[in-house]
Design a protein around this motif. Sequence first.
Motif, PDB file in Angstrom:
ATOM      1  N   CYS A 128     -11.222   5.069  28.677  1.00 20.50           N
ATOM      2  CA  CYS A 128     -10.014   5.046  29.524  1.00 20.50           C
ATOM      3  C   CYS A 128      -8.968   4.001  29.143  1.00 20.50           C
ATOM      4  N   GLU A 129      -9.288   3.137  28.597  1.00 19.23           N
ATOM      5  CA  GLU A 129      -8.446   1.935  28.165  1.00 19.23           C
ATOM      6  C   GLU A 129      -7.825   1.920  26.927  1.00 19.23           C
ATOM      7  N   SER A 130      -6.705   1.614  26.835  1.00 19.84           N
ATOM      8  CA  SER A 130      -5.960   1.389  25.583  1.00 19.84           C
ATOM      9  C   SER A 130      -4.779   0.582  25.662  1.00 19.84           C
ATOM     10  N   ASP A 131      -4.387  -0.303  25.009  1.00 16.81           N
ATOM     11  CA  ASP A 131      -3.101  -1.140  24.767  1.00 16.81           C
ATOM     12  C   ASP A 131      -3.035  -1.765  26.107  1.00 16.81           C
ATOM     13  N   GLY A 132      -3.964  -2.232  26.756  1.00 18.74           N
ATOM     14  CA  GLY A 132      -4.115  -3.163  27.910  1.00 18.74           C
ATOM     15  C   GLY A 132      -4.040  -2.286  29.106  1.00 18.74           C
ATOM     16  N   ILE A 133      -3.796  -1.101  29.077  1.00 18.80           N
ATOM     17  CA  ILE A 133      -3.888  -0.112  30.229  1.00 18.80           C
ATOM     18  C   ILE A 133      -5.234   0.539  30.553  1.00 18.80           C
ATOM     19  N   ASN A 134      -5.857   0.326  31.617  1.00 18.89           N
ATOM     20  CA  ASN A 134      -7.040   1.019  32.019  1.00 18.89           C
ATOM     21  C   ASN A 134      -6.668   2.027  33.155  1.00 18.89           C
ATOM     22  N   LEU A 135      -6.860   3.175  32.930  1.00 22.18           N
ATOM     23  CA  LEU A 135      -6.578   4.240  33.998  1.00 22.18           C
ATOM     24  C   LEU A 135      -7.562   4.340  35.089  1.00 22.18           C
ATOM     25  N   ALA A 136      -8.729   3.650  34.876  1.00 25.64           N
ATOM     26  CA  ALA A 136      -9.610   3.727  36.035  1.00 25.64           C
ATOM     27  C   ALA A 136      -9.346   2.808  36.918  1.00 25.64           C
ATOM     28  N   ASP A 139       6.984   7.147  37.563  1.00 27.82           N
ATOM     29  CA  ASP A 139       8.473   7.532  38.004  1.00 27.82           C
ATOM     30  C   ASP A 139       9.219   7.062  36.572  1.00 27.82           C
ATOM     31  N   THR A 140      10.313   7.949  36.726  1.00 27.10           N
ATOM     32  CA  THR A 140      11.401   7.808  35.595  1.00 27.10           C
ATOM     33  C   THR A 140      11.872   6.246  35.644  1.00 27.10           C
ATOM     34  N   ASP A 141      12.193   5.758  36.864  1.00 27.05           N
ATOM     35  CA  ASP A 141      12.917   4.549  36.890  1.00 27.05           C
ATOM     36  C   ASP A 141      11.862   3.282  36.833  1.00 27.05           C
ATOM     37  N   ASN A 142      10.424   3.669  36.885  1.00 23.50           N
ATOM     38  CA  ASN A 142       9.506   2.786  36.556  1.00 23.50           C
ATOM     39  C   ASN A 142       8.531   3.184  35.739  1.00 23.50           C
ATOM     40  N   ASP A 143       9.040   3.434  34.549  1.00 24.82           N
ATOM     41  CA  ASP A 143       7.990   4.086  33.322  1.00 24.82           C
ATOM     42  C   ASP A 143       7.078   2.807  32.937  1.00 24.82           C
ATOM     43  N   PHE A 144       6.185   2.259  33.330  1.00 26.34           N
ATOM     44  CA  PHE A 144       5.363   1.231  32.922  1.00 26.34           C
ATOM     45  C   PHE A 144       4.437   1.535  31.586  1.00 26.34           C
ATOM     46  N   MET A 145       4.078   2.912  31.611  1.00 26.06           N
ATOM     47  CA  MET A 145       3.501   3.145  30.433  1.00 26.06           C
ATOM     48  C   MET A 145       4.016   3.519  29.091  1.00 26.06           C
ATOM     49  N   LYS A 146       5.530   3.536  29.102  1.00 28.56           N
ATOM     50  CA  LYS A 146       6.302   3.847  28.003  1.00 28.56           C
ATOM     51  C   LYS A 146       5.787   2.669  26.826  1.00 28.56           C
ATOM     52  N   ASP A 147       5.674   3.442  25.590  1.00 26.39           N
ATOM     53  CA  ASP A 147       5.383   2.790  24.336  1.00 26.39           C
ATOM     54  C   ASP A 147       4.011   2.487  24.300  1.00 26.39           C
ATOM     55  N   LYS A 148       3.041   2.769  25.427  1.00 29.12           N
ATOM     56  CA  LYS A 148       1.579   2.197  25.468  1.00 29.12           C
ATOM     57  C   LYS A 148       0.952   3.113  24.341  1.00 29.12           C
ATOM     58  N   LYS A 149       0.205   2.564  23.224  1.00 28.65           N
ATOM     59  CA  LYS A 149      -0.463   3.529  22.265  1.00 28.65           C
ATOM     60  C   LYS A 149      -1.886   3.947  22.900  1.00 28.65           C
TER      61      LYS A 149
END
Length: 216
Positions: free
Chosen positions: A145-153, A186-196
């Motif tokens: 579930c984890e990639s590029d520092g983001i773990n969706l769990a 959210d369009t105004d808070n796309d913290f996932m942008k450019d995450k591999k």
Amino acid sequence: MNEKTVGMLSKFTGVSVHTIKYYEKLGLISSSRREQSNYRSYDVKSCTDIYECMKYRNMGFSLKDIQLLLKEGDNALLSSLLEKRSQELATEVTELLNTRELIENYRKELADLDRRLGKWYIEDCPDFYFRRQTKGLNYMDEASCESDGINLAEYAPKSSSLLELSPEYFKGDLSAFSWGHGISVDTDNDFMKDKKGFEKISGGRMFTAYLCLGGH
């Protein structure tokens, strides 16, 4: 006041013998030993120290801070630690309120899912990111579930398990699906942008089905 044994001190202060001995072990209170019986005895200062310990513990102070207050305490230190504790509580309250909001939103979502279970819909869906973890029933090489520092769990229940059915699935290839996790942004808070490692799915009107594959 005459010195008291630990049992007498417990009754006098309303604090259990176990707690008194624990505080003494930590050095928060002290005792002396009677020569005749070798029993521990406690003077009036022990009573006041116990009350101080209980007062600060009931306000959530750490044992380390209580030791400071009993041994080195002055008005400046007490004022500083009270301000620090107040700020900690404000943070905890905010976190609890956020958790409560998460629970209430999830309760509403579950009620809505129960109503929609097993049915197909054409719905307006927001943009979301998909972490593909299987092809058919086979795990992919990087199935975490984890990639590029983001773990969706860590974002559950805001993140969800998703099943993607490709066009080939509807043509009879029942292995043409992928399972994974996704999260709306959210369009105004796309913290996932450019995450591999995450595939962005543009929102819009799409076919959606609600399935129960296990658990709740």
